[in-house]
Structures are given as structure tokens and as C-alpha cells.
Design an enzyme around this catalytic site. Structure first.
Site, PDB file in Angstrom:
ATOM      1  N   HIS A 134       0.814  -1.220   0.000  1.00 19.26           N
ATOM      2  CA  HIS A 134       0.000   0.000   0.000  1.00 19.26           C
ATOM      3  C   HIS A 134       0.846   1.268   0.000  1.00 19.26           C
ATOM      4  CE1 HIS A 134      -3.338  -2.667   1.110  1.00 19.26           C
ATOM      5  NE2 HIS A 134      -4.140  -1.679   0.721  1.00 19.26           N
ATOM      6  N   LYS A 138      -1.141   5.079   4.641  1.00 19.15           N
ATOM      7  CA  LYS A 138      -2.116   4.190   5.286  1.00 19.15           C
ATOM      8  C   LYS A 138      -1.767   4.026   6.760  1.00 19.15           C
ATOM      9  CE  LYS A 138      -4.251  -0.363   4.738  1.00 19.15           C
ATOM     10  NZ  LYS A 138      -5.590   0.179   5.029  1.00 19.15           N
TER      11      LYS A 138
HETATM   12  N1  LIG Z   1     -13.145  -0.847   1.665  1.00 15.62           N
HETATM   13  C1  LIG Z   1     -12.408  -0.364   0.665  1.00 15.62           C
HETATM   14  O1  LIG Z   1     -12.587  -0.724  -0.511  1.00 15.62           O
HETATM   15  C2  LIG Z   1     -11.359   0.659   0.980  1.00 15.62           C
HETATM   16  C3  LIG Z   1     -11.156   1.005   2.279  1.00 15.62           C
HETATM   17  N2  LIG Z   1     -10.270   1.991   2.578  1.00 15.62           N
HETATM   18  C4  LIG Z   1     -10.236   2.364   3.985  1.00 15.62           C
HETATM   19  O2  LIG Z   1     -10.974   3.580   4.111  1.00 15.62           O
HETATM   20  C5  LIG Z   1     -10.456   4.335   5.191  1.00 15.62           C
HETATM   21  C6  LIG Z   1     -10.152   5.744   4.702  1.00 15.62           C
HETATM   22  O3  LIG Z   1      -9.065   5.696   3.801  1.00 15.62           O
HETATM   23  P1  LIG Z   1      -8.514   7.032   3.103  1.00 15.62           P
HETATM   24  O4  LIG Z   1      -9.630   7.736   2.408  1.00 15.62           O
HETATM   25  O5  LIG Z   1      -7.322   6.634   2.356  1.00 15.62           O
HETATM   26  O6  LIG Z   1      -8.080   7.882   4.393  1.00 15.62           O
HETATM   27  P2  LIG Z   1      -7.988   9.467   4.538  1.00 15.62           P
HETATM   28  O7  LIG Z   1      -7.140   9.709   5.745  1.00 15.62           O
HETATM   29  O8  LIG Z   1      -7.602  10.088   3.240  1.00 15.62           O
HETATM   30  O9  LIG Z   1      -9.501   9.923   4.847  1.00 15.62           O
HETATM   31  C7  LIG Z   1     -10.147   9.776   6.073  1.00 15.62           C
HETATM   32  C8  LIG Z   1     -11.028  10.994   6.268  1.00 15.62           C
HETATM   33  O10 LIG Z   1     -11.852  10.782   7.398  1.00 15.62           O
HETATM   34  C9  LIG Z   1     -11.945  12.019   8.069  1.00 15.62           C
HETATM   35  N3  LIG Z   1     -12.429  11.832   9.439  1.00 15.62           N
HETATM   36  C10 LIG Z   1     -11.719  11.563  10.556  1.00 15.62           C
HETATM   37  N4  LIG Z   1     -12.547  11.490  11.622  1.00 15.62           N
HETATM   38  C11 LIG Z   1     -13.805  11.705  11.162  1.00 15.62           C
HETATM   39  C12 LIG Z   1     -15.079  11.744  11.764  1.00 15.62           C
HETATM   40  N5  LIG Z   1     -15.256  11.559  13.079  1.00 15.62           N
HETATM   41  N6  LIG Z   1     -16.171  11.997  10.980  1.00 15.62           N
HETATM   42  C13 LIG Z   1     -16.026  12.191   9.647  1.00 15.62           C
HETATM   43  N7  LIG Z   1     -14.831  12.167   9.022  1.00 15.62           N
HETATM   44  C14 LIG Z   1     -13.742  11.928   9.766  1.00 15.62           C
HETATM   45  C15 LIG Z   1     -10.541  12.597   7.963  1.00 15.62           C
HETATM   46  O11 LIG Z   1     -10.508  13.995   8.252  1.00 15.62           O
HETATM   47  C16 LIG Z   1     -10.221  12.289   6.517  1.00 15.62           C
HETATM   48  O12 LIG Z   1     -10.668  13.309   5.643  1.00 15.62           O
HETATM   49  C17 LIG Z   1      -9.254   3.567   5.726  1.00 15.62           C
HETATM   50  O13 LIG Z   1      -9.650   2.778   6.826  1.00 15.62           O
HETATM   51  C18 LIG Z   1      -8.879   2.674   4.551  1.00 15.62           C
HETATM   52  O14 LIG Z   1      -8.216   1.503   4.963  1.00 15.62           O
HETATM   53  C19 LIG Z   1      -9.549   2.622   1.626  1.00 15.62           C
HETATM   54  C20 LIG Z   1      -9.685   2.278   0.323  1.00 15.62           C
HETATM   55  C21 LIG Z   1     -10.615   1.269  -0.115  1.00 15.62           C
HETATM   56  O1  LIG Z   2      -6.020   2.281   3.054  1.00 13.13           O
HETATM   57  C1  LIG Z   2      -6.188   1.906   1.860  1.00 13.13           C
HETATM   58  O2  LIG Z   2      -5.762   2.552   0.901  1.00 13.13           O
HETATM   59  C2  LIG Z   2      -6.937   0.676   1.610  1.00 13.13           C
HETATM   60  N1  LIG Z   2      -7.524   0.093   2.615  1.00 13.13           N
HETATM   61  C3  LIG Z   2      -8.304  -1.085   2.565  1.00 13.13           C
HETATM   62  C4  LIG Z   2      -7.670  -2.188   3.362  1.00 13.13           C
HETATM   63  O3  LIG Z   2      -7.088  -1.915   4.427  1.00 13.13           O
HETATM   64  O4  LIG Z   2      -7.770  -3.345   2.950  1.00 13.13           O
HETATM   65  C5  LIG Z   2      -8.690  -1.472   1.153  1.00 13.13           C
HETATM   66  C6  LIG Z   2      -7.629  -1.233   0.139  1.00 13.13           C
HETATM   67  O5  LIG Z   2      -6.623  -2.165   0.325  1.00 13.13           O
HETATM   68  C7  LIG Z   2      -7.097   0.184   0.226  1.00 13.13           C
END
Ligand SMILES: NC(=O)C1=CN([C@@H]2O[C@H](COP(=O)(O)OP(=O)(O)OC[C@H]3O[C@@H](n4cnc5c(N)ncnc54)[C@H](O)[C@@H]3O)[C@@H](O)[C@H]2O)C=CC1
Ligand SMILES: O=C(O)C1=N[C@H](C(=O)O)C[C@H](O)C1
EC number: 1.17.1.8
Length: 249
Positions: A134, A138
């Protein structure tokens, strides 16, 4: 045209949240009614039919409980969920019949197929290990996807009566063999330039199968997120994993 699904996005300023906002705005059957980020009042999401949570592991569970109380279906992409936090959501939903929560560690269709293929193959190979790779911003390791993959592999091997992968290691520098997730070794790489990638390595005497998935861009997650938004209302209770909406569960 039938009524549009009202959608709120939590974590809207983040890498995923901002991509989700654009995807919702581009979908004719969805209406974006609220965008929230850290510090915003969650009650702004109460008018939505479905809320999408891409926030941080530390807050996602409390967001979900508040949304269940408000009668809003939730699609959760945020990672960091364990058996206990999922059980608390399941219990809460038992008191709110009709409300659906979908928690999916990975919404990329290719990643979901990679996990399903790996679980099927794992019963037929002596050795299996998972490597996730990643971007370095992250915050959690190993990834939610890798943990879900390892758990599915472990369950498939247990059901087939397959023992642990052979490993003669008796001396090791801490962490050299990765994390142990349900008996499956999981290794995490963090590298500038990467987005989200996973390899499942399966070995038998004289052969190796590598199943690899690459998300090069966060748009790869959007078809799965939109599928979840459209279907979560017809899946009351807790659903864990997009595979259940793709008939792969
Ligand atoms: N399920 C999937 O397909 C995927 C899951 N993810 C997961 O999604 C999550 C977010 O990833 P990113 O967008 O890369 O992180 P990021 O750090 O870019 O975004 C997180 C956002 O949440 C906000 N935030 C923090 N506390 C909050 C609250 N109480 N209420 C509302 N917003 C709040 C932050 O200010 C930030 O803008 C991670 O856990 C990541 O692992 C990421 C990519 C794909
Ligand atoms: O943080 C990310 O970027 C991602 N988070 C998810 C995970 O922890 O599996 C999904 C994807 O891998 C991207």
C-alpha cells in the site's frame, strides 16, 4: 423516474471520501444530501437513506451506531473492525429491524474475486502466505483486505482438514515472518507510488500459484461502493464482505 436514494458521505475530504462524492454525484439514481468530515455534526446525515463511511478506524464504529439509531443504512469501507466490534453492531441491529449495515474491507471487484479464488485454491496447496502492498499514508497494517483474505483462507483450510503451512523457522528477527492471522502469515509493504495491491502466494512441491490484484486508482472501488449503496437496504442486519452481494459468499 423512481425516487433517488439519498446519500451522505462521511470522511468526504479524504482520499476515498472525495472519490466517493464524485461517484455519487455522477450516478443518476443517487442524490448527495450531506458531506461530513472530522468535526462535523453527524446529525446532518440523519436525512439520508444510506450513509457511506470512509473515515478512520478510531471513529467508524461510533459513526455506525449513531447512524443505526437514526435509522440510516450504512455502507462501511473503513478498516479496523474486529470480531468484537462487528458483534456489537450485529447486536445493535437486532433492535433495529430493517436497517442494513454492509462492512466491506475492499470494494474493488477484482480484489473480491482474488479473495474468493484464493480461498478456493488454499485447500489444495501445502503453503499459503499473503502480501499486501500500500501507499505509505495508510494508518493500519496489515490491511483489512489482507486480514479478510487470510481469515477466508484459514476457514477453507480448516473445513478441508488441511494443516498449517510448513515452516521450519526457529530463529527470527521480530516481524521477519510477518503477522499471524488465523495461522496464515501476512506481510505488509508501504511504498510511495503504490495505491492498494495484494498477492496471495500458494505453493506445492514443484509449483506455485500467485493470485495478484492491483488497484492503480481509487476509482476501482467505486462500482462496488455504488452496488453496496443500491443493495444495502435490501440486506437488513450486518453483512461483512462484498462477496455476499456478488453471490460469492
Ligand atoms: N473498503 C475499501 O474498498 C477501501 C477502504 N479503505 C479504507 O478507508 C479508510 C479511509 O481511507 P482514506 O480515504 O485513504 O483515508 P484518509 O485519511 O484520506 O480519509 C479519512 C477521512 O476521514 C476524516 N475523518 C476523521 N474522523 C472523522 C469523523 N469523526 N467523521 C467524519 N470524518 C472523519 C478525515 O478527516 C479524513 O478526511 C481507511 O480505513 C482505509 O483503509 C480505503 C480504500 C478502499
Ligand atoms: O487504506 C487503503 O488505501 C486501503 N484500505 C483497505 C484495506 O485496508 O484493505 C482497502 C484497500 O486495500 C485500500
Amino acid at each position: 423516474m423512481s425516487e433517488r436514494i439519498k446519500v451522505a458521505v462521511l470522511g468526504a475530504a479524504g482520499r476515498m471520501g472525495s472519490t466517493v462524492v464524485r461517484a455519487v454525484q455522477g450516478a443518476d439514481d443517487l442524490e448527495l444530501v450531506a458531506t461530513l468530515d472530522a468535526g462535523d455534526d453527524l446529525s446532518a446525515a440523519a436525512g439520508a437513506d444510506v450513509a457511506i463511511d470512509f473515515t478512520v478506524p478510531a471513529v467508524t464504529e461510533s459513526n455506525v451506531h449513531a447512524l443505526i439509531d437514526a435509522g440510516v443504512h450504512v455502507v462501511v469501507g473503513t478498516t479496523g473492525w474486529d470480531d468484537e466490534s462487528k458483534a456489537r453492531v450485529r447486536d445493535h441491529l437486532a433492535d433495529r429491524p430493517g436497517v442494513g449495515v454492509l462492512i466491506a474491507p475492499n470494494f474493488a471487484l477484482g480484489a473480491v474475486f482474488a479473495m474468493a479464488f484464493a480461498a478456493r485454491a488454499a485447500a489444495w496447496f501445502e503453503s499459503v502466505e499473503v502480501i499486501e502492498l500500500h501507499h505509505p499514508d495508510k494508518v493500519d497494517a496489515p490491511s483489512g483486505t489482507a486480514q479478510h483474505t487470510a481469515a477466508a483462507i484459514a476457514a477453507a483450510r480448516t473445513a478441508a482438514g488441511v494443516g498449517p503451512s510448513p515452516d521450519a523457522t526457529t530463529q527470527e528477527l521480530d516481524g521477519a515472518r510477518g503477522a499471524d492471522v488465523d495461522g496464515v502469515r501476512v506481510h505488509a509493504v508501504r511504498l510511495r507510488g503504490l495505491v492498494a495491491h495484494e498477492e496471495i502466494l500458494l505453493g506445492n512441491a514443484g509449483e506455485q500459484l500467485t493470485i495478484r490484484h492491483d488497484s492503480f486508482d481509487r476509482v476501482s472501488f467505486m462500482p462496488g461502493v455504488l452496488l453496496g449503496v443500491r443493495q444495502v437496504g435490501s440486506h437488513p442486519g450486518l453483512t461483512v464482505g462484498l462477496e455476499h452481494l456478488l453471490d460469492l459468499g
